[in-house]
Design a protein around this motif. Structure first.
Motif, PDB file in Angstrom:
ATOM      1  N   ILE A  33       0.900  -1.073  -0.051  1.00  0.00           N
ATOM      2  CA  ILE A  33       0.026  -0.060   0.040  1.00  0.00           C
ATOM      3  C   ILE A  33       1.141   1.105  -0.046  1.00  0.00           C
ATOM      4  N   ALA A  34       0.964   1.911  -1.093  1.00  0.00           N
ATOM      5  CA  ALA A  34       1.852   2.866  -1.427  1.00  0.00           C
ATOM      6  C   ALA A  34       1.169   4.383  -1.130  1.00  0.00           C
ATOM      7  N   THR A  35       1.721   5.180  -0.143  1.00  0.00           N
ATOM      8  CA  THR A  35       1.029   6.306  -0.019  1.00  0.00           C
ATOM      9  C   THR A  35       1.791   7.777  -0.434  1.00  0.00           C
ATOM     10  N   MET A  36       2.821   7.557  -1.087  1.00  0.00           N
ATOM     11  CA  MET A  36       3.506   8.820  -1.551  1.00  0.00           C
ATOM     12  C   MET A  36       2.829   9.247  -2.990  1.00  0.00           C
ATOM     13  N   GLN A  37       2.772  10.705  -2.763  1.00  0.00           N
ATOM     14  CA  GLN A  37       2.368  11.512  -3.794  1.00  0.00           C
ATOM     15  C   GLN A  37       3.548  12.049  -4.533  1.00  0.00           C
ATOM     16  N   VAL A  38       3.666  12.114  -5.812  1.00  0.00           N
ATOM     17  CA  VAL A  38       5.090  12.313  -6.569  1.00  0.00           C
ATOM     18  C   VAL A  38       4.648  14.052  -7.020  1.00  0.00           C
ATOM     19  N   PHE A  39       5.566  14.866  -6.434  1.00  0.00           N
ATOM     20  CA  PHE A  39       5.318  16.177  -6.896  1.00  0.00           C
ATOM     21  C   PHE A  39       6.413  16.809  -7.816  1.00  0.00           C
ATOM     22  N   ASP A  40       7.672  15.904  -7.704  1.00  0.00           N
ATOM     23  CA  ASP A  40       8.942  16.417  -8.580  1.00  0.00           C
ATOM     24  C   ASP A  40       9.969  15.389  -8.987  1.00  0.00           C
ATOM     25  N   LYS A  41      11.012  15.549  -9.082  1.00  0.00           N
ATOM     26  CA  LYS A  41      12.048  14.528  -9.491  1.00  0.00           C
ATOM     27  C   LYS A  41      12.454  14.015  -8.513  1.00  0.00           C
ATOM     28  N   GLU A  42      12.722  14.670  -7.389  1.00  0.00           N
ATOM     29  CA  GLU A  42      13.251  13.837  -6.298  1.00  0.00           C
ATOM     30  C   GLU A  42      12.188  12.749  -5.623  1.00  0.00           C
ATOM     31  N   GLY A  43      10.919  13.233  -5.658  1.00  0.00           N
ATOM     32  CA  GLY A  43       9.979  12.129  -5.330  1.00  0.00           C
ATOM     33  C   GLY A  43       9.732  11.139  -6.093  1.00  0.00           C
ATOM     34  N   GLN A  44       9.938  11.337  -7.645  1.00  0.00           N
ATOM     35  CA  GLN A  44       9.663  10.352  -8.677  1.00  0.00           C
ATOM     36  C   GLN A  44      10.814   9.229  -8.493  1.00  0.00           C
ATOM     37  N   ALA A  45      12.239   9.992  -8.431  1.00  0.00           N
ATOM     38  CA  ALA A  45      13.261   8.974  -7.811  1.00  0.00           C
ATOM     39  C   ALA A  45      13.058   8.135  -6.671  1.00  0.00           C
ATOM     40  N   LYS A  46      12.412   8.616  -5.709  1.00  0.00           N
ATOM     41  CA  LYS A  46      12.270   7.874  -4.351  1.00  0.00           C
ATOM     42  C   LYS A  46      11.238   6.644  -4.729  1.00  0.00           C
ATOM     43  N   VAL A  47      10.238   6.889  -5.524  1.00  0.00           N
ATOM     44  CA  VAL A  47       9.334   6.106  -5.794  1.00  0.00           C
ATOM     45  C   VAL A  47      10.014   4.905  -6.728  1.00  0.00           C
ATOM     46  N   GLU A  48      10.607   5.332  -7.775  1.00  0.00           N
ATOM     47  CA  GLU A  48      11.395   4.480  -8.483  1.00  0.00           C
ATOM     48  C   GLU A  48      12.437   3.466  -7.918  1.00  0.00           C
ATOM     49  N   LYS A  49      13.280   4.006  -6.752  1.00  0.00           N
ATOM     50  CA  LYS A  49      14.001   3.256  -5.750  1.00  0.00           C
ATOM     51  C   LYS A  49      13.165   1.851  -5.260  1.00  0.00           C
ATOM     52  N   HIS A  50      12.084   2.512  -4.698  1.00  0.00           N
ATOM     53  CA  HIS A  50      11.272   1.553  -3.892  1.00  0.00           C
ATOM     54  C   HIS A  50      10.677   0.521  -4.973  1.00  0.00           C
ATOM     55  N   ASN A  56      10.249  -8.253  -8.296  1.00  0.00           N
ATOM     56  CA  ASN A  56      10.375  -9.590  -8.192  1.00  0.00           C
ATOM     57  C   ASN A  56       9.866 -10.179  -6.821  1.00  0.00           C
ATOM     58  N   LYS A  57       9.266  -9.525  -6.045  1.00  0.00           N
ATOM     59  CA  LYS A  57       8.888 -10.006  -4.870  1.00  0.00           C
ATOM     60  C   LYS A  57       7.378 -10.251  -4.488  1.00  0.00           C
ATOM     61  N   GLY A  58       6.723 -10.311  -5.706  1.00  0.00           N
ATOM     62  CA  GLY A  58       5.329 -10.533  -5.587  1.00  0.00           C
ATOM     63  C   GLY A  58       4.190  -9.868  -4.887  1.00  0.00           C
ATOM     64  N   PHE A  59       4.644  -8.644  -4.967  1.00  0.00           N
ATOM     65  CA  PHE A  59       3.667  -7.512  -4.436  1.00  0.00           C
ATOM     66  C   PHE A  59       2.643  -7.251  -5.325  1.00  0.00           C
ATOM     67  N   TYR A  60       1.415  -6.898  -5.090  1.00  0.00           N
ATOM     68  CA  TYR A  60       0.328  -6.425  -5.610  1.00  0.00           C
ATOM     69  C   TYR A  60       0.266  -4.782  -4.952  1.00  0.00           C
ATOM     70  N   THR A  61       0.621  -3.785  -6.002  1.00  0.00           N
ATOM     71  CA  THR A  61       0.726  -2.446  -5.351  1.00  0.00           C
ATOM     72  C   THR A  61      -0.849  -1.831  -5.554  1.00  0.00           C
ATOM     73  N   ILE A  62      -0.905  -1.104  -4.217  1.00  0.00           N
ATOM     74  CA  ILE A  62      -2.080  -0.173  -4.379  1.00  0.00           C
ATOM     75  C   ILE A  62      -1.819   1.229  -4.008  1.00  0.00           C
ATOM     76  N   GLU A  63      -2.133   2.020  -4.872  1.00  0.00           N
ATOM     77  CA  GLU A  63      -1.606   3.515  -4.450  1.00  0.00           C
ATOM     78  C   GLU A  63      -2.914   4.095  -3.576  1.00  0.00           C
ATOM     79  N   GLN A  64      -2.661   4.358  -2.552  1.00  0.00           N
ATOM     80  CA  GLN A  64      -3.744   5.275  -1.682  1.00  0.00           C
ATOM     81  C   GLN A  64      -2.952   6.337  -0.983  1.00  0.00           C
ATOM     82  N   PRO A  65      -2.948   7.514  -1.282  1.00  0.00           N
ATOM     83  CA  PRO A  65      -2.161   8.457  -0.863  1.00  0.00           C
ATOM     84  C   PRO A  65      -3.023   9.227   0.247  1.00  0.00           C
TER      85      PRO A  65
END
Length: 182
Positions: A33-50, A56-65
């Motif tokens: 369950i991902a809560t981060m909202q992306v507003f800039d390049k730094e935020g996008q980089a953090k999301v991409e890192k996560h 390959n860990k088998g997660f079903y991602t749900i965006e819920q900010p």
């Protein structure tokens, strides 16, 4: 069962939480369950890192900010009763609830809304793992809005720790069990 994982920025809490939930979930479905909202390049980089970390860990991602209790509308309650979920993370959720959207910005209401949502998730998932930040140790005094955020985080983290079956603090990448059993 609910596990709270707390740590400072860059402590390794997210990586630890992902590994921890893999051991808890066994063969059950895993939700991220991902809560981060992306507003800039730094935020996008953090999301991409996560995203790369959980590849390959088998997660079903749900965006819920915001409105964390609404996650159940996206999963179907029949599926979650035997599933595990990783809620990443409370500090983003609190900021989103406080600073974005049209709802009341009163700290008490935001705190209650988040706790109610977590309670719903905790009742629904077999195992809920929550990541939160420890942001209280610098001793600084900030502007009123930031102090309200810090107070909301403190209130929520205390309530979550009381609700949790297990509380783990990540200190320089090392897990320290603070609570085990209610």
């Amino acid at each position: 069962m609910m596990t709270l994982i707390i740590g400072g920025s860059g402590s390794g809490k997210s990586s630890y939480a992902e590994d921890y939930i893999a051991t808890c979930s066994k063969d059950s479905r895993k939700y991220y369950i991902a809560t981060m909202q992306v507003f800039d390049k730094e935020g996008q980089a953090k999301v991409e890192k996560h995203q790369k970390m959980r590849e390959n860990k088998g997660f079903y991602t749900i965006e819920q900010p915001i409105s964390i209790g609404k996650v159940l509308e996206k999963t179907g309650e029949a599926l979650v009763s035997e599933s595990t979920a990783l809620l990443e993370c409370i500090s983003n959720l609190v900021a989103n609830e406080m600073f974005f959207g049209n709802e009341s910005k009163e700290i008490k209401r935001i705190t209650e809304k988040i706790i109610r949502g977590v309670e719903q998730l905790n009742k629904s998932f077999k195992h809920l793992v929550i990541v939160t930040n420890n942001i209280f140790e610098d001793g600084m005094i900030y502007d009123e809005t930031t102090m309200d955020y810090i107070q909301a985080m403190a209130d929520i983290n205390k309530k979550l720790a009381m609700m949790a079956d297990k509380v783990i603090e990540i200190v320089v990448g090392i897990p320290v069990i603070l609570k085990e059993g209610k």
